[in-house]
Design a protein around this motif. Structure first.
Motif, PDB file in Angstrom:
ATOM      1  N   ALA A  93       0.915  -1.253   0.036  1.00  0.00           N
ATOM      2  CA  ALA A  93       0.029   0.128   0.138  1.00  0.00           C
ATOM      3  C   ALA A  93       0.949   1.238  -0.054  1.00  0.00           C
ATOM      4  O   ALA A  93       0.511   2.241  -0.836  1.00  0.00           O
ATOM      5  N   ALA A  94       2.103   1.284   0.853  1.00  0.00           N
ATOM      6  CA  ALA A  94       3.002   2.349   0.927  1.00  0.00           C
ATOM      7  C   ALA A  94       3.675   2.643  -0.590  1.00  0.00           C
ATOM      8  O   ALA A  94       3.739   3.672  -0.947  1.00  0.00           O
ATOM      9  N   ARG A  95       4.000   1.411  -1.021  1.00  0.00           N
ATOM     10  CA  ARG A  95       4.818   1.565  -2.267  1.00  0.00           C
ATOM     11  C   ARG A  95       3.858   2.225  -3.438  1.00  0.00           C
ATOM     12  O   ARG A  95       4.468   2.844  -4.283  1.00  0.00           O
ATOM     13  N   ASP A  96       2.711   1.715  -3.493  1.00  0.00           N
ATOM     14  CA  ASP A  96       2.038   1.934  -4.664  1.00  0.00           C
ATOM     15  C   ASP A  96       0.890   3.359  -4.405  1.00  0.00           C
ATOM     16  O   ASP A  96      -0.020   3.684  -5.317  1.00  0.00           O
ATOM     17  N   GLY A  97       0.958   3.731  -3.102  1.00  0.00           N
ATOM     18  CA  GLY A  97       0.227   4.951  -2.866  1.00  0.00           C
ATOM     19  C   GLY A  97      -1.287   4.557  -2.603  1.00  0.00           C
ATOM     20  O   GLY A  97      -2.259   5.486  -3.269  1.00  0.00           O
ATOM     21  N   VAL A  98      -1.761   3.382  -2.247  1.00  0.00           N
ATOM     22  CA  VAL A  98      -3.060   3.122  -2.283  1.00  0.00           C
ATOM     23  C   VAL A  98      -3.682   3.794  -1.169  1.00  0.00           C
ATOM     24  O   VAL A  98      -3.200   3.986   0.204  1.00  0.00           O
ATOM     25  N   THR A  99      -4.882   4.546  -1.376  1.00  0.00           N
ATOM     26  CA  THR A  99      -5.452   5.372  -0.360  1.00  0.00           C
ATOM     27  C   THR A  99      -6.850   4.832   0.127  1.00  0.00           C
ATOM     28  O   THR A  99      -7.456   5.050   1.114  1.00  0.00           O
ATOM     29  N   GLU A 100      -7.575   3.892  -0.985  1.00  0.00           N
ATOM     30  CA  GLU A 100      -8.746   3.447  -0.745  1.00  0.00           C
ATOM     31  C   GLU A 100      -8.880   2.139  -1.618  1.00  0.00           C
ATOM     32  O   GLU A 100      -8.359   2.166  -2.868  1.00  0.00           O
ATOM     33  N   ARG A 143     -13.021   2.377   3.350  1.00  0.00           N
ATOM     34  CA  ARG A 143     -13.504   3.799   3.592  1.00  0.00           C
ATOM     35  C   ARG A 143     -13.855   3.910   5.122  1.00  0.00           C
ATOM     36  O   ARG A 143     -13.716   5.085   5.636  1.00  0.00           O
ATOM     37  N   GLU A 144     -14.575   2.876   5.664  1.00  0.00           N
ATOM     38  CA  GLU A 144     -14.912   3.208   6.827  1.00  0.00           C
ATOM     39  C   GLU A 144     -14.075   2.549   7.857  1.00  0.00           C
ATOM     40  O   GLU A 144     -13.795   3.373   9.178  1.00  0.00           O
ATOM     41  N   PHE A 145     -13.443   1.581   7.705  1.00  0.00           N
ATOM     42  CA  PHE A 145     -12.840   0.616   8.583  1.00  0.00           C
ATOM     43  C   PHE A 145     -11.177   0.700   8.576  1.00  0.00           C
ATOM     44  O   PHE A 145     -10.483   0.245   9.554  1.00  0.00           O
ATOM     45  N   ALA A 171      -9.699   6.623  14.162  1.00  0.00           N
ATOM     46  CA  ALA A 171      -8.976   7.447  13.363  1.00  0.00           C
ATOM     47  C   ALA A 171      -9.741   8.219  12.079  1.00  0.00           C
ATOM     48  O   ALA A 171      -9.789   9.382  11.825  1.00  0.00           O
ATOM     49  N   ARG A 172     -10.547   7.153  11.382  1.00  0.00           N
ATOM     50  CA  ARG A 172     -11.389   7.762  10.496  1.00  0.00           C
ATOM     51  C   ARG A 172     -12.569   8.485  10.919  1.00  0.00           C
ATOM     52  O   ARG A 172     -12.792   9.501   9.996  1.00  0.00           O
ATOM     53  N   GLN A 173     -13.111   8.255  11.959  1.00  0.00           N
ATOM     54  CA  GLN A 173     -14.090   8.918  12.312  1.00  0.00           C
ATOM     55  C   GLN A 173     -13.781  10.314  13.020  1.00  0.00           C
ATOM     56  O   GLN A 173     -14.362  11.357  12.615  1.00  0.00           O
ATOM     57  N   MET A 174     -12.615  10.539  13.225  1.00  0.00           N
ATOM     58  CA  MET A 174     -11.927  11.741  13.867  1.00  0.00           C
ATOM     59  C   MET A 174     -11.686  12.434  12.500  1.00  0.00           C
ATOM     60  O   MET A 174     -11.849  13.638  12.676  1.00  0.00           O
ATOM     61  N   ASP A 175     -11.127  12.015  11.483  1.00  0.00           N
ATOM     62  CA  ASP A 175     -10.703  12.640  10.188  1.00  0.00           C
ATOM     63  C   ASP A 175     -12.148  13.197   9.808  1.00  0.00           C
ATOM     64  O   ASP A 175     -11.871  14.433   9.150  1.00  0.00           O
TER      65      ASP A 175
END
Length: 314
Positions: A93-100, A143-145, A171-175
């Motif tokens: 995920a870090a290598r490929d820049g996956v965000t969702e 997106r949620e978890f 963390a996603r709820q705070m974001d």
């Protein structure tokens, strides 16, 4: 906990109690021989064709997994050796820049509980048996978890495992609400509004879990759309971790106190104390083992109290 926080009030900025690591297991009502025999009868599959039928459905799951990865432009990897799958998925995920969305799909051979055909007097019968089969691991940035995975057994009865993390969800709820925080791996070091964050964390347990877990299952098991149409998973909590974080003003404020807490927890707590922490009382018929375990780990140390398969750690 309240007494502890009050005693160190000048050094503590707040506390947070929330679910951490959760593993759910999903079971179809096909986990015992009679149910499997009924299923085969309904599908007009002869007993002698059991193996071919099982392998055919397994191939469908594998093909669908590879196709899903290709469609999303994500890697599908067969893991022939022991690999820390979570670390590997995070690195991808870090290598490929996956965000969702889908990060990757891993396949690997592991032990499973499935069925075999037993011959003897009369007609052949289905019996449970332990074998090895292909398992598929789907890793997502949901997106949620947030970071999570779904593991599916490719042989009947297609047991599913779903991993989520309460800290990721929080963390996603705070974001979403613009609440600031500082986080190190799986721990929050500072919260802008601890009281409001605690109220958010308390919403995690009442989430509509069967519907959420069914959604994950449908993503990894295409047979639910046809061959298993009308069947639904029964969900059970396989493992659950609940954490209470005490947020100190600085690492320096915690360092000296933590060493004393570790020493006290290791040397002074008895079996009765450990059972009390876990909501139990010691009695003469208790046949298990109770342990205290201290280990030095980066970036510090931890102590863990065990009772059978249950534990509490600091």
């Amino acid at each position: 906990m309240r007494k502890f926080v009050a005693k160190h009030a000048t050094q503590v900025t707040g506390t947070l109690s929330c679910f951490d690591r959760l593993l759910f297991k999903g079971h179809l009502p096909l986990g015992y021989p009679h149910a499997m025999e009924q299923f085969l009868t309904q599908r007009r599959v002869l007993m002698k064709d059991l193996k071919a039928f099982v392998l055919q459905q397994a191939a469908r799951l594998k093909t669908q997994a590879a196709a899903a990865a290709e469609h999303a432009g994500r890697p599908y990897e067969y893991l022939a050796s022991l690999v820390r799958k979570d670390q590997r998925a995070r690195a991808i995920a870090a290598r490929d820049g996956v965000t969702e969305g889908l990060i990757c799909v891993f396949s690997t051979v592991e032990p499973c509980r499935t069925f075999r055909l037993a011959y003897g007097h009369g007609r052949p019968a289905i019996r449970p048996v332990w074998r090895k089969c292909l398992f598929l691991y789907f890793y997502f940035l949901d997106r949620e978890f947030g970071f999570c995975h779904v593991r599916v057994q490719t042989w009947f009865p297609f047991t599913v495992q779903v991993y989520v993390n309460g800290h990721e969800w929080l963390a996603r709820q705070m974001d979403k609400r613009g609440l600031r925080y500082r986080r190190l791996e799986n721990a929050f070091l500072w919260l802008e509004d601890p009281g409001r964050v605690q109220r958010l964390a308390d919403r995690f347990a009442p989430l509509p879990w069967p519907a959420i877990l069914d959604r994950f299952a449908r993503q990894v098991n295409p047979l639910l759309r046809d061959e298993l149409a009308g069947y639904r998973y029964y969900w059970a909590t396989h493992q659950a971790e609940y954490s209470t974080d005490v947020l100190f003003t600085s690492r320096t404020a915690l360092r000296a106190l933590y060493a004393r807490l570790l020493r006290h927890a290791t040397l002074c707590l008895r079996a009765e104390d450990v059972l009390t922490f876990l909501g139990r009382k010691l009695h003469g018929r208790f046949a298990g083992e109770i342990l205290n375990d201290w280990k030095r780990r980066w970036p510090g140390a931890r102590v863990k109290h065990w009772m059978k398969a249950n534990w509490i750690k600091m």
